[in-house]
Design a protein around this motif. Structure first.
Motif, short mmCIF file in Angstrom:
data_model
loop_
_atom_site.label_atom_id
_atom_site.label_comp_id
_atom_site.label_asym_id
_atom_site.label_seq_id
_atom_site.Cartn_x
_atom_site.Cartn_y
_atom_site.Cartn_z
N GLY A 44 -60.74 62.01 27.29
CA GLY A 44 -61.85 61.11 27.52
C GLY A 44 -63.20 61.65 27.12
O GLY A 44 -64.24 61.14 27.55
N LYS A 45 -63.23 62.68 26.26
CA LYS A 45 -64.50 63.28 25.87
C LYS A 45 -64.61 63.42 24.34
O LYS A 45 -64.91 64.49 23.82
CB LYS A 45 -64.65 64.65 26.53
CG LYS A 45 -64.76 64.59 28.04
CD LYS A 45 -64.84 65.96 28.67
CE LYS A 45 -63.48 66.63 28.71
NZ LYS A 45 -63.47 67.89 29.49
N PRO A 46 -64.36 62.34 23.59
CA PRO A 46 -64.39 62.44 22.13
C PRO A 46 -65.76 62.79 21.57
O PRO A 46 -65.86 63.29 20.45
CB PRO A 46 -63.95 61.05 21.68
CG PRO A 46 -64.28 60.14 22.82
CD PRO A 46 -64.03 60.97 24.04
N SER A 47 -66.83 62.55 22.33
CA SER A 47 -68.17 62.86 21.83
C SER A 47 -68.37 64.36 21.62
O SER A 47 -69.29 64.78 20.91
CB SER A 47 -69.23 62.35 22.80
OG SER A 47 -69.16 63.03 24.05
N LYS A 48 -67.52 65.17 22.23
CA LYS A 48 -67.63 66.62 22.09
C LYS A 48 -66.75 67.17 20.96
O LYS A 48 -66.63 68.38 20.80
CB LYS A 48 -67.24 67.29 23.42
CG LYS A 48 -68.15 66.93 24.59
CD LYS A 48 -67.77 67.69 25.85
CE LYS A 48 -68.64 67.29 27.02
NZ LYS A 48 -70.06 67.63 26.79
N ASP A 185 -67.02 57.94 24.72
CA ASP A 185 -66.38 58.54 25.90
C ASP A 185 -65.93 57.45 26.87
O ASP A 185 -64.85 57.53 27.47
CB ASP A 185 -67.35 59.49 26.60
CG ASP A 185 -67.57 60.77 25.82
OD1 ASP A 185 -68.31 61.64 26.31
OD2 ASP A 185 -66.99 60.92 24.73
N GLN A 186 -66.76 56.44 27.04
CA GLN A 186 -66.43 55.37 27.97
C GLN A 186 -65.19 54.61 27.51
O GLN A 186 -64.29 54.33 28.31
CB GLN A 186 -67.60 54.41 28.12
CG GLN A 186 -67.34 53.27 29.11
CD GLN A 186 -68.54 52.34 29.26
OE1 GLN A 186 -69.58 52.58 28.69
NE2 GLN A 186 -68.37 51.29 30.05
N ALA A 187 -65.15 54.29 26.22
CA ALA A 187 -63.99 53.55 25.70
C ALA A 187 -62.72 54.38 25.82
O ALA A 187 -61.66 53.86 26.16
CB ALA A 187 -64.24 53.17 24.24
N ALA A 188 -62.83 55.69 25.53
CA ALA A 188 -61.66 56.55 25.64
C ALA A 188 -61.19 56.64 27.08
O ALA A 188 -59.99 56.58 27.37
CB ALA A 188 -61.98 57.94 25.10
N ALA A 189 -62.15 56.80 28.01
CA ALA A 189 -61.80 56.91 29.42
C ALA A 189 -61.11 55.64 29.91
O ALA A 189 -60.12 55.69 30.65
CB ALA A 189 -63.04 57.20 30.25
N GLU A 190 -61.62 54.49 29.49
CA GLU A 190 -61.00 53.23 29.89
C GLU A 190 -59.61 53.08 29.29
O GLU A 190 -58.67 52.63 29.96
CB GLU A 190 -61.90 52.07 29.45
CG GLU A 190 -63.21 51.99 30.23
CD GLU A 190 -64.14 50.92 29.69
OE1 GLU A 190 -65.20 50.70 30.29
OE2 GLU A 190 -63.80 50.31 28.64
N ALA A 191 -59.47 53.48 28.03
CA ALA A 191 -58.17 53.37 27.37
C ALA A 191 -57.13 54.29 28.00
O ALA A 191 -55.95 53.97 28.06
CB ALA A 191 -58.30 53.70 25.89
N LEU A 192 -57.61 55.43 28.47
CA LEU A 192 -56.70 56.41 29.07
C LEU A 192 -56.52 56.19 30.57
O LEU A 192 -55.80 56.92 31.24
CB LEU A 192 -57.23 57.83 28.82
CG LEU A 192 -57.23 58.27 27.35
CD1 LEU A 192 -58.22 59.39 27.12
CD2 LEU A 192 -55.84 58.70 26.93
N LYS A 193 -57.29 55.20 31.10
CA LYS A 193 -57.24 54.91 32.53
C LYS A 193 -57.60 56.13 33.36
O LYS A 193 -56.95 56.46 34.35
CB LYS A 193 -55.86 54.37 32.93
CG LYS A 193 -55.50 53.06 32.25
CD LYS A 193 -54.13 52.58 32.71
CE LYS A 193 -53.82 51.21 32.12
NZ LYS A 193 -53.73 51.23 30.65
#
Length: 397
Positions: A44-48, A185-193
């Protein structure tokens, strides 16, 4: 073999041994960078996500996508390349990520990364068939013979194959970086629940100005949190071991010392202290291991042990005498070793994970202690327990 709800990503195949050294080095660090990108997307941290082009440029290689810079002039840039590469170690068969029950945005990114990596691997596999065997010739164009009179042969890759591989590596890196960094990051976190916020490295909270800030790790061991992405395997599974109650005051004091004097975060301090506990059999400064050759809080041997004794015999930065019987002296020497060369992977692992006690415990074990890795899971479990208690006390205060 991976479970049906997981998949391995980011495995680059081996180049022919006769490939240019610079190309082999580039491919190796590319694999590590790609796998780190995948890990960050999966947590959930693709921005990094790291950009190898930027990393190499910041490391002093002005034109990393220039073939003459990276291959022809590799000898002059090797040290710079090695420094960057020391922070990115790829796993030979890729990394495992969860694929079941996650959102389309992450699935699509995984798919694009897979395609790019597969295309590069196709080129790498084909390059093995393109290897030529040539006769080595001297400056006069005559064949060179070995001591037995046999003509010396060597293997080479055709220039066009080398050109295609070099371009292929950068095409793949550009694709993977764009795919990962293109997901928020938000989209990844939501996708990964992912439930709740990931631990933050921000230490500027106005509610606490007395040093490092607590982070929002789960306070229940039953939560399943282990300080790493939930689907990343470790050499030894993380267990339920914790630091015994009787040793907690010393562990807390060591964490406070690491945070106050050496400016580590609580998570970093927890990972280090957990290793110290395991290495010294419960913070016993006189503990001996490896048939009596290893001693001290971190079980130094041979030259490292001699270095500790020299360090302990010298005054500290305030001119006060050090005492080898104080754990503070052992910690101070450990920190000096981390920053004096030879343990770059350990230092980078610690610095890269300011809020991940489990990962710090693992990297400290692998790259500073350089143990058999049989007790890595124990060290990780203890580190998580220490950080959980630290955060609970910090919040209470």
């Amino acid at each position: 073999m991976s479970p049906s709800d997981t998949k391995k990503h980011g495995d680059l195949h081996e180049l022919p041994a006769c490939a240019p050294a610079g190309l082999i080095a580039l491919c190796k660090v590319a694999e590590g960078v790609i796998q780190r990108q995948i890990e960050l997307l999966g947590s959930g941290k693709p921005s990094k996500a790291p950009d190898l082009r930027k990393l190499l440029a910041e490391g002093g290689i002005a034109k990393p996508e220039d073939q003459s810079t990276m291959l022809t002039d590799y000898g002059n840039n090797k040290d710079k390349m090695d420094k960057v590469a020391s922070g990115y170690h790829g796993k030979d068969d890729g990394i495992v990520v969860r694929t079941d029950g996650i959102g389309e945005v992450v699935i699509k990114a995984y798919g694009a990364i897979d395609t790019a990596v597969d295309q590069l691997n196709t080129k790498i596999d084909a390059s093995h068939k393109a290897v030529r065997t040539e006769t080595v010739k001297d400056e006069n164009g005559k064949p060179v013979h070995d001591e037995n009179g046999n003509v010396v042969k060597t293997e080479k890759l055709p220039p066009e194959i080398i050109n295609g591989l070099f371009k292929g590596v950068w095409d793949t890196l550009n694709t993977t970086f764009e795919q990962v960094s293109g997901v928020s990051d938000q989209a990844a976190a939501e996708a990964l629940k992912i439930v709740g916020d990931e631990p933050s490295s921000d230490t500027t909270s106005s509610k606490n100005t007395g040093g490092a800030q607590p982070v929002s790790y789960p306070t229940s061991r039953s939560s399943g949190y282990n300080g790493d992405t939930p689907w990343t395997p470790t050499p030894s599974s993380i267990g339920t071991e914790i630091i015994p109650t009787g040793a907690k005051p010393t562990a807390t004091a060591m964490m406070e010392y690491l945070i106050r004097k050496h400016h580590f975060t609580p998570a970093q301090a927890a990972g280090i202290v957990a290793n110290a506990y395991v290495e010294s059999a419960g913070f016993d400064l006189e503990a001996e291991g490896d048939s009596g050759t290893a001693k001290g809080l971190f079980q130094w041997r041979f030259d490292r042990q001699d270095g500790f004794w020299r360090f302990a015999s010298q005054p500290d930065e305030q001119g006060k005498p050090r005492n080898s019987g104080d754990w503070e002296t052992h910690i101070d020497y450990m920190v000096q070793e981390l920053h004096s060369g030879g343990y770059e992977d350990a230092r980078r692992g610690i610095e890269a994970n300011p809020n991940d006690a489990s990962r710090v415990a693992q990297d400290f074990d692998w790259y500073y202690e350089k143990s058999s890795r049989e007790t890595t899971g124990t060290r990780q479990s203890m580190a998580i327990d220490l950080l959980t208690e630290w955060n609970a006390k910090s919040v209470a205060v």
